[in-house]
Write a protein that holds these residues in place. Structure first.
Motif, PDB file in Angstrom:
ATOM      1  N   VAL A 117       0.946  -1.147   0.099  1.00 26.54           N
ATOM      2  CA  VAL A 117      -0.119   0.001  -0.183  1.00 26.54           C
ATOM      3  C   VAL A 117       0.804   1.403   0.036  1.00 26.54           C
ATOM      4  O   VAL A 117       1.838   1.252   0.703  1.00 26.54           O
ATOM      5  N   ALA A 118       0.427   2.186  -0.871  1.00 28.89           N
ATOM      6  CA  ALA A 118       1.161   3.584  -0.801  1.00 28.89           C
ATOM      7  C   ALA A 118       0.324   4.622  -0.392  1.00 28.89           C
ATOM      8  O   ALA A 118      -0.865   4.885  -0.718  1.00 28.89           O
ATOM      9  N   ASP A 119       0.924   5.116   0.620  1.00 27.61           N
ATOM     10  CA  ASP A 119       0.125   6.153   1.300  1.00 27.61           C
ATOM     11  C   ASP A 119       0.644   7.699   0.542  1.00 27.61           C
ATOM     12  O   ASP A 119       1.742   8.049   0.581  1.00 27.61           O
ATOM     13  N   CYS A 120      -0.286   8.102  -0.240  1.00 28.40           N
ATOM     14  CA  CYS A 120      -0.095   9.249  -0.992  1.00 28.40           C
ATOM     15  C   CYS A 120      -0.473  10.594  -0.296  1.00 28.40           C
ATOM     16  O   CYS A 120      -1.076  10.660   0.305  1.00 28.40           O
ATOM     17  N   PRO A 121       0.470  11.736  -0.720  1.00 29.18           N
ATOM     18  CA  PRO A 121       0.154  12.835   0.078  1.00 29.18           C
ATOM     19  C   PRO A 121      -0.954  13.620  -0.616  1.00 29.18           C
ATOM     20  O   PRO A 121      -1.391  13.417  -1.663  1.00 29.18           O
ATOM     21  N   GLY A 122      -1.735  14.408   0.520  1.00 24.55           N
ATOM     22  CA  GLY A 122      -2.919  15.112   0.191  1.00 24.55           C
ATOM     23  C   GLY A 122      -2.843  16.501  -0.368  1.00 24.55           C
ATOM     24  O   GLY A 122      -3.414  17.175  -1.133  1.00 24.55           O
ATOM     25  N   HIS A 123      -1.689  17.146  -0.163  1.00 24.10           N
ATOM     26  CA  HIS A 123      -1.229  18.564  -0.475  1.00 24.10           C
ATOM     27  C   HIS A 123      -1.341  18.654  -1.898  1.00 24.10           C
ATOM     28  O   HIS A 123      -0.588  17.724  -2.567  1.00 24.10           O
ATOM     29  N   GLU A 124      -1.658  19.726  -2.645  1.00 19.48           N
ATOM     30  CA  GLU A 124      -1.838  19.656  -3.985  1.00 19.48           C
ATOM     31  C   GLU A 124      -0.404  20.016  -4.345  1.00 19.48           C
ATOM     32  O   GLU A 124       0.017  19.569  -5.410  1.00 19.48           O
ATOM     33  N   GLN A 125       0.597  20.604  -3.434  1.00 17.29           N
ATOM     34  CA  GLN A 125       1.871  20.606  -4.012  1.00 17.29           C
ATOM     35  C   GLN A 125       2.587  19.465  -4.258  1.00 17.29           C
ATOM     36  O   GLN A 125       3.744  19.531  -4.759  1.00 17.29           O
ATOM     37  N   TYR A 126       2.005  18.432  -3.844  1.00 15.06           N
ATOM     38  CA  TYR A 126       2.886  17.273  -3.832  1.00 15.06           C
ATOM     39  C   TYR A 126       2.064  16.363  -4.635  1.00 15.06           C
ATOM     40  O   TYR A 126       1.930  15.015  -4.492  1.00 15.06           O
ATOM     41  N   THR A 127       1.011  16.780  -5.541  1.00 11.90           N
ATOM     42  CA  THR A 127       0.549  16.019  -6.609  1.00 11.90           C
ATOM     43  C   THR A 127       1.358  14.858  -7.384  1.00 11.90           C
ATOM     44  O   THR A 127       1.195  13.750  -7.578  1.00 11.90           O
ATOM     45  N   ARG A 128       2.490  15.485  -7.516  1.00  4.78           N
ATOM     46  CA  ARG A 128       3.647  14.735  -8.226  1.00  4.78           C
ATOM     47  C   ARG A 128       4.003  13.330  -7.596  1.00  4.78           C
ATOM     48  O   ARG A 128       4.065  12.383  -8.165  1.00  4.78           O
ATOM     49  N   ASN A 129       3.895  13.437  -6.312  1.00  3.53           N
ATOM     50  CA  ASN A 129       4.084  12.431  -5.548  1.00  3.53           C
ATOM     51  C   ASN A 129       3.000  11.319  -5.826  1.00  3.53           C
ATOM     52  O   ASN A 129       3.285  10.028  -5.588  1.00  3.53           O
ATOM     53  N   MET A 130       1.928  11.774  -5.483  1.00  4.65           N
ATOM     54  CA  MET A 130       0.669  11.118  -5.566  1.00  4.65           C
ATOM     55  C   MET A 130       0.628  10.391  -7.119  1.00  4.65           C
ATOM     56  O   MET A 130       0.327   9.180  -7.114  1.00  4.65           O
ATOM     57  N   VAL A 131       1.139  10.843  -8.032  1.00  2.00           N
ATOM     58  CA  VAL A 131       1.116  10.162  -9.305  1.00  2.00           C
ATOM     59  C   VAL A 131       2.152   8.990  -9.262  1.00  2.00           C
ATOM     60  O   VAL A 131       2.095   8.024 -10.091  1.00  2.00           O
ATOM     61  N   THR A 132       3.094   9.280  -8.728  1.00  3.44           N
ATOM     62  CA  THR A 132       4.252   8.259  -8.763  1.00  3.44           C
ATOM     63  C   THR A 132       3.690   7.057  -7.867  1.00  3.44           C
ATOM     64  O   THR A 132       3.811   5.833  -8.224  1.00  3.44           O
ATOM     65  N   GLY A 133       2.813   7.004  -6.733  1.00  2.56           N
ATOM     66  CA  GLY A 133       2.308   6.158  -6.118  1.00  2.56           C
ATOM     67  C   GLY A 133       1.295   5.426  -6.795  1.00  2.56           C
ATOM     68  O   GLY A 133       1.197   4.223  -6.840  1.00  2.56           O
ATOM     69  N   ALA A 134       0.473   5.953  -7.823  1.00  2.76           N
ATOM     70  CA  ALA A 134      -0.641   5.534  -8.480  1.00  2.76           C
ATOM     71  C   ALA A 134      -0.231   4.953  -9.668  1.00  2.76           C
ATOM     72  O   ALA A 134      -1.105   4.199 -10.332  1.00  2.76           O
ATOM     73  N   SER A 135       0.904   5.113 -10.169  1.00  3.43           N
ATOM     74  CA  SER A 135       1.398   4.772 -11.411  1.00  3.43           C
ATOM     75  C   SER A 135       1.632   3.001 -11.408  1.00  3.43           C
ATOM     76  O   SER A 135       1.368   2.419 -12.501  1.00  3.43           O
ATOM     77  N   THR A 136       1.757   2.276 -10.561  1.00  7.87           N
ATOM     78  CA  THR A 136       1.770   1.092 -10.281  1.00  7.87           C
ATOM     79  C   THR A 136       0.730   0.272  -9.524  1.00  7.87           C
ATOM     80  O   THR A 136       0.686  -1.146  -9.400  1.00  7.87           O
ATOM     81  N   ALA A 137      -0.492   0.839  -9.033  1.00  2.00           N
ATOM     82  CA  ALA A 137      -1.389   0.634  -8.241  1.00  2.00           C
ATOM     83  C   ALA A 137      -2.302  -0.184  -8.912  1.00  2.00           C
ATOM     84  O   ALA A 137      -2.968   0.024 -10.278  1.00  2.00           O
ATOM     85  N   ASP A 138      -3.226  -1.143  -8.533  1.00  2.00           N
ATOM     86  CA  ASP A 138      -4.313  -1.975  -9.246  1.00  2.00           C
ATOM     87  C   ASP A 138      -5.424  -1.344  -8.528  1.00  2.00           C
ATOM     88  O   ASP A 138      -6.811  -1.539  -9.244  1.00  2.00           O
ATOM     89  N   LEU A 139      -5.527  -0.731  -7.261  1.00  2.00           N
ATOM     90  CA  LEU A 139      -6.634  -0.288  -6.793  1.00  2.00           C
ATOM     91  C   LEU A 139      -6.327   1.004  -6.079  1.00  2.00           C
ATOM     92  O   LEU A 139      -5.317   1.431  -5.559  1.00  2.00           O
ATOM     93  N   ALA A 140      -7.373   1.853  -5.846  1.00  2.00           N
ATOM     94  CA  ALA A 140      -7.167   3.210  -5.078  1.00  2.00           C
ATOM     95  C   ALA A 140      -8.208   3.384  -4.060  1.00  2.00           C
ATOM     96  O   ALA A 140      -9.467   3.093  -4.420  1.00  2.00           O
ATOM     97  N   VAL A 141      -7.840   3.668  -2.879  1.00  2.00           N
ATOM     98  CA  VAL A 141      -8.839   4.025  -1.922  1.00  2.00           C
ATOM     99  C   VAL A 141      -8.800   5.296  -1.568  1.00  2.00           C
ATOM    100  O   VAL A 141      -7.936   6.023  -1.169  1.00  2.00           O
ATOM    101  N   ILE A 142      -9.911   6.049  -2.141  1.00  2.00           N
ATOM    102  CA  ILE A 142      -9.903   7.339  -2.144  1.00  2.00           C
ATOM    103  C   ILE A 142     -10.705   7.711  -0.727  1.00  2.00           C
ATOM    104  O   ILE A 142     -11.966   7.457  -0.854  1.00  2.00           O
ATOM    105  N   LEU A 143     -10.184   8.538   0.167  1.00  2.00           N
ATOM    106  CA  LEU A 143     -10.631   8.810   1.495  1.00  2.00           C
ATOM    107  C   LEU A 143     -11.474  10.220   1.322  1.00  2.00           C
ATOM    108  O   LEU A 143     -10.954  10.975   0.667  1.00  2.00           O
TER     109      LEU A 143
END
Length: 640
Positions: A117-143
């Motif tokens: 599981v990848a815990d992705c940052p929520g701040h807009e300025q760290y959206t790039r980090n979220m893209v990194t985590g999502a690029s290999t994911a099979d599923l997303a839990v959107i809280l």
């Protein structure tokens, strides 16, 4: 005679333990793996949820648990005994601010499945980090925080997840304990999100009411939500179909990462099988060349295998000695991927400096790396309204659709069909920073309609007719440094040596070929690109080409160097301090720039990036133009 060791109770117990361990390891090894991410807006409870999953799955060592309890007491947990978020927020800055900055990866397992599981940052300025985590994911839990509802970042992350090919979406309405498990509020949030999901193409999602802190509907059904008849989160994660299953159903693809040749008797091609399966005897095609062969053997660390499937790293040997190297793709012969050099793509910009249309970037796709340019975006996407906005460029965290052109053909498939051959990153050629990520949609029709027309008389023939070797002398320096004067002196000297030359001067070219261009950064880049193409054509004709342009950016000078064969591009840095060039001010341009009458003037309000390792440097403070010209001719005489 003593009894055999197996009759001894101690030995029997050890044997049983060994069997149990072997059975456990075998079961654990054969479990499927689900990669998923948690994302959403700031303080929606992503880290707390993951901490709860780790805690409930017994994936915490005793010393970690003790440290967690101490940290929870130290930072304060609003009455709860353990702050589960501290299991994931490992950076000191994250613990101090109570937010997630980097992508934190954690592993846990249940009896049915293993998870990353990848815990992705929520701040807009760290959206790039979220893209990194999502690029290999099979599923997303959107809280979603039940108190706040659907926010802009919820929409942004949902859109990105969909664009990145995640088709399994869980809408986890968190912190239900803080709204007394109000069903009406839950239903309203789900309805609002459902309307947005339909707009962006999310066809299905699973909504569930949870509480990361209290554990409601995480590992088991909660008595606090009798109105919810869906599965708890862990049960859903254990049973959902993953990408690996779908990947096996697609045609065989394996980007070649390495040519494995330990000795003269073995030549194999190593890589990760991205889709499909392959067996010895199967026909394969090597792309982009299109050559075909059959699989001779499939080799791994454990020896030869009868089959390789998606997700396995293997070495494949072929029956024929055909050309294949890193960056090529092995594919099913009867169902190959596409090859093109012009595409439409969605681009997510991830750098503080905006996209510069026309600038050359490195594009990495699987094991392929080529030089690429991104055109001015067709539009930028407003992730809140999904409107298409006019845009000249893309700023940090912007998402847009643009045309991408590469200098060499890429083996690809649309991202929606194959992540491995459809997803790419863009890398700045100077800083080596990853500046963007993208998803290929399709190749442009003109890419298939335009082909190189072979000619009989080669560039070598042109050069031999002139009894010289082609060369491009690229003069760069500030306005007023003396580039044109020195280039003119060099051309005169070469003419006296019976060399065939042509001088391209910045001002002269802007009277004709580039008269439609201004002096913005994008226009300057296009100016240099066109001149580079003209210089290349003249070099193909066997000429020695001299160009005198400010050409302020290193990336564009490198772009032109990359157009030419090795050794044919000579960068000449006319090194003149700004104060000296400004004192000369032959054209009065510096004066106008200082007065604000001339915008984007190099050295005043537009930067000049001096060469770091020029081939030749001349200092016009220490040398006269004729001395500088003589110095340059002496340096290049052996090359021409």
């Amino acid at each position: 005679m003593a009894d055999a060791p197996t009759a001894d109770p101690v030995y029997q117990t050890d044997a049983l333990i060994a069997e149990d361990i072997e059975a456990y390891l075998d079961t654990h090894q054969n479990k499927t793996m689900l990669r998923f991410i948690t994302c959403g807006s700031v303080d929606d409870g992503k880290s707390t949820l993951i901490g709860r999953l780790l805690y409930d799955s017994k994936m915490i060592f005793e010393d970690q648990l003790a440290a967690l309890e101490n940290d929870s007491k130290r930072v304060g947990t609003q009455g709860q005994e353990i702050d589960f978020a501290l299991l994931v927020d490992g950076l000191a800055a994250e613990r101090e601010q109570g937010i997630t900055i980097d992508v934190a990866y954690r592993f846990f397992a249940t009896e049915k499945r293993k998870f990353i599981v990848a815990d992705c940052p929520g701040h807009e300025q760290y959206t790039r980090n979220m893209v990194t985590g999502a690029s290999t994911a099979d599923l997303a839990v959107i809280l979603i925080d039940a108190r706040k509802g659907v926010l802009v970042q919820t929409r942004r992350h949902s859109f990105l997840c969909h664009q990145l090919g995640i088709r399994n979406i869980v809408l986890a309405v968190n912190k239900m304990d803080l709204i007394d498990y109000d069903q009406a509020r839950f239903d309203a949030i789900v309805a609002e999100y459902s309307a947005f999901a339909q707009e962006i193409g999310i066809e299905n999602f699973v909504a569930m009411p949870i509480s990361g802190i209290k554990g409601d509907n995480i590992t088991g059904k909660s008595a606090n939500t009798p109105w919810y008849d869906g599965p708890p989160l862990v049960e859903h994660l254990e049973t959902v179909e993953i990408n690996a299953t779908r990947a096996l159903e697609q045609p065989f693809r394996m980007p070649v990462q390495w040519v494995n040749r330990p000795n003269l008797d073995f030549r194999g091609f190593s890589g990760l099988v991205s889709t499909g399966s392959i067996k010895p005897g199967d026909a394969v095609r090597v792309l982009p060349s299109g050559r075909t062969s059959t699989v001779k053997s499939i080799v791994t660390f454990d020896g030869e295998q009868e089959e390789a499937q998606a997700g396995q790293s293997v070495t494949i040997t072929l029956a024929d000695e055909i050309d294949c190297s890193r960056g090529n793709v092995l594919a099913a012969a009867d169902a190959p991927p596409q090859v093109s050099d012009q595409f439409e793509a969605t681009v997510v910009w991830m750098d503080d400096d905006a996209l510069v249309p026309g600038r050359g970037y490195w594009l990495k796709l699987a094991s392929q790396m080529v030089s690429a340019t991104v055109a001015e975006p067709k539009y930028e996407i407003n992730v809140n309204t999904m409107d298409h906005l006019a845009a000249k460029t893309l700023e940090l965290n912007s998402i847009g659709v643009a045309e991408v052109t590469t200098d060499k053909p890429l083996v690809f498939e649309p991202y929606a069909e194959n992540r491995a051959l459809g997803g790419f990153i863009l890398v700045d050629k100077i800083t080596n920073h990853t500046v963007g990520a993208g998803m290929l949609h399709f190749s442009l029709r003109r890419a298939q309609n335009v082909h190189w027309q072979p000619t009989t008389v080669s560039r070598e023939d042109h050069a031999n007719l002139k009894n010289q070797k082609p060369l491009v002398l690229w003069f760069t320096g500030l306005s007023g440094s003396g580039k044109s004067t020195i280039a003119n002196e060099v051309e005169q000297g070469l003419a006296r040596m019976n060399r065939h030359t042509f001088l391209l001067d910045g001002d002269n070219v802007r009277h004709g070929l580039n008269k439609d261009l201004g002096f913005t950064e994008a226009d300057r880049i296009e100016n240099i690109r066109r001149i580079g193409e003209v210089a290349k054509l003249m070099a193909d004709a066997g000429l020695i080409v001299l160009t005198a342009f400010i050409s302020p950016f290193r990336a564009e000078r490198q772009m032109v160097r990359d157009m030419l064969p090795d050794g044919e591009f000579i960068e000449v840095f006319v090194d003149t301090p700004l104060e000296v060039a400004e004192a000369r001010d032959v054209k009065g341009l510096y004066k106008k720039a200082r007065e604000g009458q001339l915008k984007n003037f190099t050295g005043i309000d537009s930067p000049y990036e001096a060469p770091e390792n020029p081939d030749i440097t001349v200092n016009t403070v220490e040398m006269s133009p004729s001395e500088a010209a003589d110095h340059i001719i002496r340096k290049i005489i052996s090359l021409i």
